[in-house]
Design a protein around this motif. Sequence first.
Motif, PDB file in Angstrom:
ATOM      1  N   ALA A 247      14.148  15.425  62.948  1.00  0.00           N
ATOM      2  CA  ALA A 247      13.033  16.336  63.205  1.00  0.00           C
ATOM      3  C   ALA A 247      13.332  17.686  62.573  1.00  0.00           C
ATOM      4  CB  ALA A 247      12.826  16.486  64.707  1.00  0.00           C
ATOM      5  N   ASP A 248      12.278  18.472  62.434  1.00  0.00           N
ATOM      6  CA  ASP A 248      12.422  19.817  61.880  1.00  0.00           C
ATOM      7  C   ASP A 248      12.614  20.779  63.062  1.00  0.00           C
ATOM      8  OD1 ASP A 248      12.184  22.255  60.649  1.00  0.00           O
ATOM      9  OD2 ASP A 248      10.057  22.021  60.124  1.00  0.00           O
ATOM     10  N   LEU A 249      13.875  21.080  63.351  1.00  0.00           N
ATOM     11  CA  LEU A 249      14.173  21.928  64.516  1.00  0.00           C
ATOM     12  C   LEU A 249      13.879  23.392  64.181  1.00  0.00           C
ATOM     13  CD1 LEU A 249      15.385  22.416  67.346  1.00  0.00           C
ATOM     14  CD2 LEU A 249      17.641  22.414  66.283  1.00  0.00           C
ATOM     15  N   THR A 250      12.908  23.972  64.866  1.00  0.00           N
ATOM     16  CA  THR A 250      12.505  25.358  64.603  1.00  0.00           C
ATOM     17  C   THR A 250      12.873  26.216  65.813  1.00  0.00           C
ATOM     18  OG1 THR A 250      10.596  24.416  63.506  1.00  0.00           O
ATOM     19  CG2 THR A 250      10.583  26.790  63.830  1.00  0.00           C
ATOM     20  N   GLU A 251      13.612  27.293  65.565  1.00  0.00           N
ATOM     21  CA  GLU A 251      14.050  28.135  66.687  1.00  0.00           C
ATOM     22  C   GLU A 251      12.960  29.128  67.081  1.00  0.00           C
ATOM     23  OE1 GLU A 251      16.666  27.801  68.476  1.00  0.00           O
ATOM     24  OE2 GLU A 251      17.927  26.467  67.263  1.00  0.00           O
ATOM     25  N   MET A 252      12.922  29.415  68.369  1.00  0.00           N
ATOM     26  CA  MET A 252      12.031  30.463  68.851  1.00  0.00           C
ATOM     27  C   MET A 252      12.672  31.815  68.550  1.00  0.00           C
ATOM     28  SD  MET A 252      10.577  29.169  72.493  1.00  0.00           S
ATOM     29  CE  MET A 252      11.456  27.691  72.966  1.00  0.00           C
ATOM     30  N   LYS A 253      11.869  32.881  68.686  1.00  0.00           N
ATOM     31  CA  LYS A 253      12.362  34.222  68.392  1.00  0.00           C
ATOM     32  C   LYS A 253      13.595  34.532  69.255  1.00  0.00           C
ATOM     33  CE  LYS A 253      10.436  38.244  69.504  1.00  0.00           C
ATOM     34  NZ  LYS A 253       9.214  38.819  70.064  1.00  0.00           N
ATOM     35  N   ARG A 254      13.506  34.164  70.528  1.00  0.00           N
ATOM     36  CA  ARG A 254      14.650  34.379  71.414  1.00  0.00           C
ATOM     37  C   ARG A 254      15.289  33.026  71.713  1.00  0.00           C
ATOM     38  NH1 ARG A 254      11.127  38.484  75.120  1.00  0.00           N
ATOM     39  NH2 ARG A 254       9.597  36.897  74.652  1.00  0.00           N
ATOM     40  N   SER A 255      16.488  32.810  71.195  1.00  0.00           N
ATOM     41  CA  SER A 255      17.134  31.524  71.460  1.00  0.00           C
ATOM     42  C   SER A 255      18.626  31.713  71.661  1.00  0.00           C
ATOM     43  CB  SER A 255      16.871  30.555  70.308  1.00  0.00           C
ATOM     44  OG  SER A 255      17.563  30.971  69.164  1.00  0.00           O
ATOM     45  N   LYS A 256      19.280  30.605  72.020  1.00  0.00           N
ATOM     46  CA  LYS A 256      20.721  30.596  72.324  1.00  0.00           C
ATOM     47  C   LYS A 256      21.067  31.700  73.328  1.00  0.00           C
ATOM     48  CE  LYS A 256      21.712  28.291  68.039  1.00  0.00           C
ATOM     49  NZ  LYS A 256      22.204  28.351  66.687  1.00  0.00           N
TER      50      LYS A 256
ATOM     51  N   MET B  10      -2.437  28.443  78.597  1.00  0.00           N
ATOM     52  CA  MET B  10      -2.913  28.768  77.244  1.00  0.00           C
ATOM     53  C   MET B  10      -3.878  27.708  76.729  1.00  0.00           C
ATOM     54  SD  MET B  10       0.680  29.649  75.388  1.00  0.00           S
ATOM     55  CE  MET B  10      -0.062  30.191  73.831  1.00  0.00           C
ATOM     56  N   ASP B  11      -4.118  26.689  77.547  1.00  0.00           N
ATOM     57  CA  ASP B  11      -4.941  25.543  77.162  1.00  0.00           C
ATOM     58  C   ASP B  11      -4.358  24.813  75.942  1.00  0.00           C
ATOM     59  OD1 ASP B  11      -7.020  23.894  77.801  1.00  0.00           O
ATOM     60  OD2 ASP B  11      -8.476  24.900  76.497  1.00  0.00           O
ATOM     61  N   LYS B  12      -3.052  24.686  75.937  1.00  0.00           N
ATOM     62  CA  LYS B  12      -2.374  24.030  74.814  1.00  0.00           C
ATOM     63  C   LYS B  12      -1.673  22.753  75.261  1.00  0.00           C
ATOM     64  CE  LYS B  12      -2.659  27.131  71.336  1.00  0.00           C
ATOM     65  NZ  LYS B  12      -3.297  26.804  70.053  1.00  0.00           N
ATOM     66  N   GLN B  13      -1.972  22.309  76.479  1.00  0.00           N
ATOM     67  CA  GLN B  13      -1.207  21.177  77.026  1.00  0.00           C
ATOM     68  C   GLN B  13      -1.419  19.885  76.254  1.00  0.00           C
ATOM     69  OE1 GLN B  13      -3.814  22.603  78.412  1.00  0.00           O
ATOM     70  NE2 GLN B  13      -4.941  21.267  79.805  1.00  0.00           N
ATOM     71  N   ASP B  14      -2.508  19.791  75.480  1.00  0.00           N
ATOM     72  CA  ASP B  14      -2.754  18.567  74.727  1.00  0.00           C
ATOM     73  C   ASP B  14      -2.200  18.621  73.316  1.00  0.00           C
ATOM     74  OD1 ASP B  14      -4.097  17.409  76.888  1.00  0.00           O
ATOM     75  OD2 ASP B  14      -5.922  18.538  76.370  1.00  0.00           O
ATOM     76  N   SER B  15      -2.001  19.830  72.790  1.00  0.00           N
ATOM     77  CA  SER B  15      -1.508  19.925  71.407  1.00  0.00           C
ATOM     78  C   SER B  15       0.007  20.107  71.334  1.00  0.00           C
ATOM     79  CB  SER B  15      -2.215  21.063  70.666  1.00  0.00           C
ATOM     80  OG  SER B  15      -2.146  22.251  71.415  1.00  0.00           O
ATOM     81  N   VAL B  16       0.602  20.648  72.385  1.00  0.00           N
ATOM     82  CA  VAL B  16       2.058  20.812  72.395  1.00  0.00           C
ATOM     83  C   VAL B  16       2.626  20.058  73.600  1.00  0.00           C
ATOM     84  CG1 VAL B  16       3.969  22.457  72.424  1.00  0.00           C
ATOM     85  CG2 VAL B  16       1.811  23.101  71.351  1.00  0.00           C
ATOM     86  N   MET B  17       3.562  19.157  73.341  1.00  0.00           N
ATOM     87  CA  MET B  17       4.146  18.369  74.423  1.00  0.00           C
ATOM     88  C   MET B  17       5.520  18.932  74.811  1.00  0.00           C
ATOM     89  SD  MET B  17       1.621  16.467  74.542  1.00  0.00           S
ATOM     90  CE  MET B  17       2.022  15.329  75.862  1.00  0.00           C
TER      91      MET B  17
ATOM     92  N   ALA C 220       4.137  29.871  69.241  1.00  0.00           N
ATOM     93  CA  ALA C 220       4.177  30.684  68.015  1.00  0.00           C
ATOM     94  C   ALA C 220       5.030  30.058  66.916  1.00  0.00           C
ATOM     95  CB  ALA C 220       4.686  32.084  68.329  1.00  0.00           C
ATOM     96  N   THR C 221       5.936  29.154  67.264  1.00  0.00           N
ATOM     97  CA  THR C 221       6.766  28.506  66.233  1.00  0.00           C
ATOM     98  C   THR C 221       5.954  27.467  65.456  1.00  0.00           C
ATOM     99  OG1 THR C 221       7.492  26.730  67.707  1.00  0.00           O
ATOM    100  CG2 THR C 221       8.877  28.709  67.627  1.00  0.00           C
ATOM    101  N   GLY C 222       4.806  27.076  66.005  1.00  0.00           N
ATOM    102  CA  GLY C 222       4.002  26.041  65.362  1.00  0.00           C
ATOM    103  C   GLY C 222       4.506  24.637  65.641  1.00  0.00           C
ATOM    104  N   ALA C 223       5.443  24.512  66.598  1.00  0.00           N
ATOM    105  CA  ALA C 223       6.008  23.194  66.906  1.00  0.00           C
ATOM    106  C   ALA C 223       4.999  22.330  67.665  1.00  0.00           C
ATOM    107  CB  ALA C 223       7.277  23.365  67.733  1.00  0.00           C
ATOM    108  N   GLU C 224       5.111  21.000  67.469  1.00  0.00           N
ATOM    109  CA  GLU C 224       4.231  20.104  68.228  1.00  0.00           C
ATOM    110  C   GLU C 224       4.899  19.653  69.502  1.00  0.00           C
ATOM    111  OE1 GLU C 224       3.348  16.661  65.817  1.00  0.00           O
ATOM    112  OE2 GLU C 224       4.020  17.686  64.020  1.00  0.00           O
ATOM    113  N   ALA C 225       6.183  19.907  69.610  1.00  0.00           N
ATOM    114  CA  ALA C 225       6.868  19.507  70.832  1.00  0.00           C
ATOM    115  C   ALA C 225       7.927  20.540  71.192  1.00  0.00           C
ATOM    116  CB  ALA C 225       7.517  18.135  70.652  1.00  0.00           C
ATOM    117  N   ILE C 226       8.082  20.745  72.507  1.00  0.00           N
ATOM    118  CA  ILE C 226       9.163  21.591  72.994  1.00  0.00           C
ATOM    119  C   ILE C 226      10.179  20.673  73.649  1.00  0.00           C
ATOM    120  CG2 ILE C 226       9.788  23.536  74.483  1.00  0.00           C
ATOM    121  CD1 ILE C 226       6.796  24.292  74.564  1.00  0.00           C
ATOM    122  N   ALA C 227      11.411  20.759  73.203  1.00  0.00           N
ATOM    123  CA  ALA C 227      12.466  19.978  73.832  1.00  0.00           C
ATOM    124  C   ALA C 227      13.160  20.850  74.872  1.00  0.00           C
ATOM    125  CB  ALA C 227      13.474  19.520  72.793  1.00  0.00           C
TER     126      ALA C 227
END
Lengths: 466, 256
Positions: free
Chosen positions: B170-179, B237-244, B213-220
């Motif tokens: 997968a294409d792992l994309t970091e959020m602005k605040r991570s680790k 945010m009404d995003k429960q169907d587009s981001v899992m 904001a990362t544009g990810a389709e899934a949050i792990a």
Amino acid sequence: MAFGIKKFRVLYHFSLICVQTIAILKMASIIFILLASAVFYFAFKAFYTVYQNINLGKPYDWKGQPNGRIKDVLLIALGQKKMFDRPLAAFMHLFIYVAFLMTQVELIEIFIDGIFGTHRFLAPYLGSFYSFIIGFIEVLSLLAFFATLVFLSRRNLLKLPRFTKAELLGWPSTDANLILLGEILLIFGIFTMNGADHLLQQIDPAHYPPVVLPVSSILGPLLFNGLDTSTLVFLERFGWWQHVIVVFGFILYLPYSKHLHIFLAFPNVYFRDPKSRGEMENMPAIMNEVKSMFGLPVLDNSESEELPVFGAGDVTDLSWKNLLDAYTCTECGRCTSVCPANITGKKLSPRKIMMDVRDRATELGSQIKKVAPATNAVDKKAAVSDDKNLFSYISREEIRACTSCNACVEACPVLINPLDIILQMRRYEVLTESQTAEAWTPMFTSLENQGCVWQVPQERDAWIHS
Amino acid sequence: MIKTMSEFAASGQQPEVLYWVGCAGSFDARAQKVAKAFCQILDHVGIQYAVLGQEEKCTGDPARRAGNEFVFQMLAIQNIETLNNYNIKSIVTACPHCFNTLKNEYPALGGNYHVVHHSQYLQQLLDSGRLKVEGGSFKGKKITYHDSCYLGRINGEYTAPRELITTLDADLTEMKRSKANGLCCGAGGAQMFKEDEAGDKRINTERAEEAVATGAEAIAANCPWCITMLTDGLKAMDKQDSVMVYDISELILQNI
């Protein structure tokens, strides 16, 4: 009779030495010595008060993990490792910090010159190394001047969010600006002194030994060219005294200021908590009570007669490390800027917790000084007719907003732990006052009765069979 | 087939590892799915594991952090009695709060175990070759990873979950605040069990916005409370169907 003569002779010789010393010392030296003595007397008293206030705290076991303490002091306090998580502020801070450290070398000479009325006492002994040190300080002072302007504008022009939070309004902001203005004054003093000195080196090399001054050799002629010798001598002395007076002012002001971090950062890192971040301090009194309730053997049953205070309601219930943390805090606000509760507009600000603990310790400390001295902090506290405690400063709403996420702990460049204080105050609420957030009461009930965070109708293993 | 410790003991056997389920895994519908997914992986690999079943109690973390040391000690001492009676040496759990308390707080009370978080356990299985991940269903898809405070900042584990995501191609994309700078989901310190104090915004909304904001389709995620919080934040945010929102173990299970 013989004894009398001997005594008289000793006295006579002593007064001769005194007279000779005074004759050697100039008027300026006498003023310097008197001033320095007064400054050190009052500074010692004020620093000792801070020490006493920190000692209002309970004993604290820091020895658990002896390894790496010196290394941490070198890396984190001296080396400012954690500052560099934010590079711009880190470099600006580094300029001021290194300039401050190096100026201490010059300060030694200032004291020698001040007492004996010499000029650049160390120059002939250190030779070219002297020029190197003084030149280095000049360059650093220029960088520090620049950094101080950046810091002043971050606070007063750019108004960075972490410097304009509610807890900084009033005195804390003034405190910060006073320190920065003091630095500017100090640097002005150094360059006035050295600028005039550079010109005087060419006029009277016997009294003004040749020292290469990389900044003042440009600034001096630029500012003071064409002035007569007596004005230059006056300017050189004026700069010297300005430097000295600002330094004395700093020494006297420090124990009342957030700027105390320049000293306390070192012990604060050294005495860091040996426990892992995820471990809250165990409460053996309660553990043993619960163990005996279950009929389990209790290993260490050193029950004290007094009913212990559980958690922290006042600074005397906190550890001295918590109080050292509070006096070390320089109110930079990195903790608050990463606190999820604060970011989303809740009242909690970890920096305010530290400031409140310090202010309460200072308040209680000064009241204790007024009453008769007693044996220990708890007795002293009892002798103070003071109906205040930490909750007079910190609201329940603040401590209940914390998610224990440790972002504040991670953010602090000098290992201050606001979370530990918040959790000890929560313990005081629940265990000593028997009160808590409304929604936590049913949680405690289901935990106690069912061993689960929720009131649940089914068995814990029902999911296996579903 | 999920066996309890008492079943193992009755047949005179000792499991390889104890799976500590926790309150969420036991009772929360969403976290039960994670528990089952993790058990399926363990079964797939052929691990001999047990759960405590009815003998398990909350570790006491939320009580302790809310200030109720008495309730914490009651729970912890009973759990330690149970674990010590079964002579448990090794524990794996899918909840970073249980993980932290078992690992860092039980020793002072007489409970000493080797405790790992399930993301670390899965990574060890992967490293030893016992677990093989095919990759595929997430290939090239943008996934962002949310560090839970109790696994990340508090226990310093940032790499194991990320390495697991990497094996999915997968294409792992970091959020602005991570680790170490990761932003809390808002549930820790027993906040999960009460309303937020008054403020401008809920913490989970702030974090969900950052994830979106990362544009990810899934949050792990690696924590049942984070999963609930992030899911609620996405709903706001009404995003429960587009981001899992997935637990690490669910991502792995889809690819073996």
